[in-house]
Write an enzyme that holds these catalytic residues in place. Sequence first.
Site, short mmCIF file in Angstrom:
data_model
loop_
_atom_site.label_atom_id
_atom_site.label_comp_id
_atom_site.label_asym_id
_atom_site.label_seq_id
_atom_site.Cartn_x
_atom_site.Cartn_y
_atom_site.Cartn_z
N HIS A 268 1.04 44.28 -19.09
CA HIS A 268 2.36 44.64 -18.54
C HIS A 268 2.14 45.77 -17.53
CE1 HIS A 268 6.60 45.11 -18.34
NE2 HIS A 268 6.87 45.63 -19.51
N HIS A 307 2.18 35.46 -13.93
CA HIS A 307 3.43 36.07 -14.38
C HIS A 307 4.15 35.08 -15.27
CE1 HIS A 307 7.25 38.21 -14.32
NE2 HIS A 307 6.54 39.25 -13.95
N ASP A 363 1.51 44.13 -9.47
CA ASP A 363 0.47 45.11 -9.77
C ASP A 363 -0.82 44.90 -9.00
OD1 ASP A 363 1.85 46.66 -11.65
OD2 ASP A 363 1.64 45.06 -13.13
#
Length: 429
Positions: A268, A307, A363
Amino acid sequence: MSKNTLTITDNRTGKTYEIPVEYDTIEAMQLRQIKVNDDDFGMMSYDPAFKNTASTKSKITFIDGDKGILRYRGYPIDQLAESSNYLEVAYLILFGELPTKEQYAQWEHDILHHTFVHESIKHLMHAFRYDAHPLGMFIATVAAMSTFYPEGRDIHNEDTRMKQIQRLIAKVPTVAAFSYRHSRGLPYVYPDNELSYTGNFLNMLDKMTEVRYEPNPILERALDVLFILHADHEQNCGTATMRVIGSSHTDPYTSMAGAAAALYGPLHGGANEAVLRMLIEIGDVKNVPEFMKGVKNRERLLMGFGHRVYKNYDPRAKIIKQVADDVFEVTGKNPLLDIALELERIALEDDFFVERNLYPNVDFYSGIIYQAMRFPISMFPVLFAIPRTVGWLAQWVEMLNDSEQKIARPRQIYLGEDERDFVPMDERN
Ligand code: CMC
């Protein structure tokens, strides 16, 4: 004529049930009427990791994972990143509408004038080891804040609730900056309420002996855009945790500490940290093919890729690439960028990634920017937690105001031992 119902035939009994369909969804509780006999508990749905279960109705954030769309309160993320600022977006997420000039001025004042923390919070943070992970410090300090503001437990009072929300949004940059200064052995810097939200954050991170800290406007804006991109993301792991903890009517500080704890993990919010460590380990573009072989042999994950919801390019990743160019103009290019670009190039052409719809997520590039801005790697997840604060709080308020919500309490399928008698210790073999 089509009907908004689902007909289920239970082949165990031959009975048929007609279940209402709303928003392409059936209510899981409707399944409970499906029974083999009167003693039967009734049917449940099984969905570990909530892959296909909506836990709430929400009006905050819309994602279309197949098309790569992200909107806060209906506004496309690229328009907000282009034309808004973090505090305005925070207002939008929380209240549902963009503020008027007067509303914005009041909101900005309310946030920028709650940035100081109690001196005892500072002392508390001093007690951490010199090498404590900044997100560990952040989580513990946010939890400890509940003891400084015990009125926060009065979660049904809207005014009190709003006061805690303002406090949290205002103070998380201060707590985050103190955790950074602590890990560097530097004196903590108090907030400067004349600076912008991100300008003040940079001030608390970087100020040394200068009388007045002047943030670099390009870095200040870049951070603001990154904060906009991270402000909310509907029912992700951290937000779901915020709602679950809050559903037992825990105060917002303790609930948020739990949400930040969920964010900590490398799958995460800890992914940005994991991406940077991965790029450093790869070390050179020439090592990329070998690394990718390992990924495809399932020896490891390509961090920053994939994702649960996006099966297309994460729209935030696209915007981040533009931000990277602006930041590198100031800081010089991060040499790890070439490795990241090569990983992306190979992944986007390779069947393994194409078949599984694995694209760069938010990210993948954020860490490269943060590193160019000289943030230590361990600070990256904290830079995620600061802006996500508003998302957590808006979702928490929505949950409290939702009459369909109750304390969160999943069911289980028990597969353990049936009843058996206790055996005294000396009779066990
Ligand atoms: N590298 C290699 N293979 C992957 C990756 C990856 N990063 N992500 C997914 N896969 C594979 C996975 O092995 C599976 O293959 P198969 O169907 O053959 O078994 C397939 O793709 C589907 O993946 P999944 O694990 O079932 O998907 P999920 O929805 O459970 O997990 C995820 C989503 C984000 C946890 C996962 O993609 C992942 O671990 N990515 C790396 C960590 C990361 O970048 N996390 C940040 C997410 S975005 C920001 C945030 O949410 O905080």
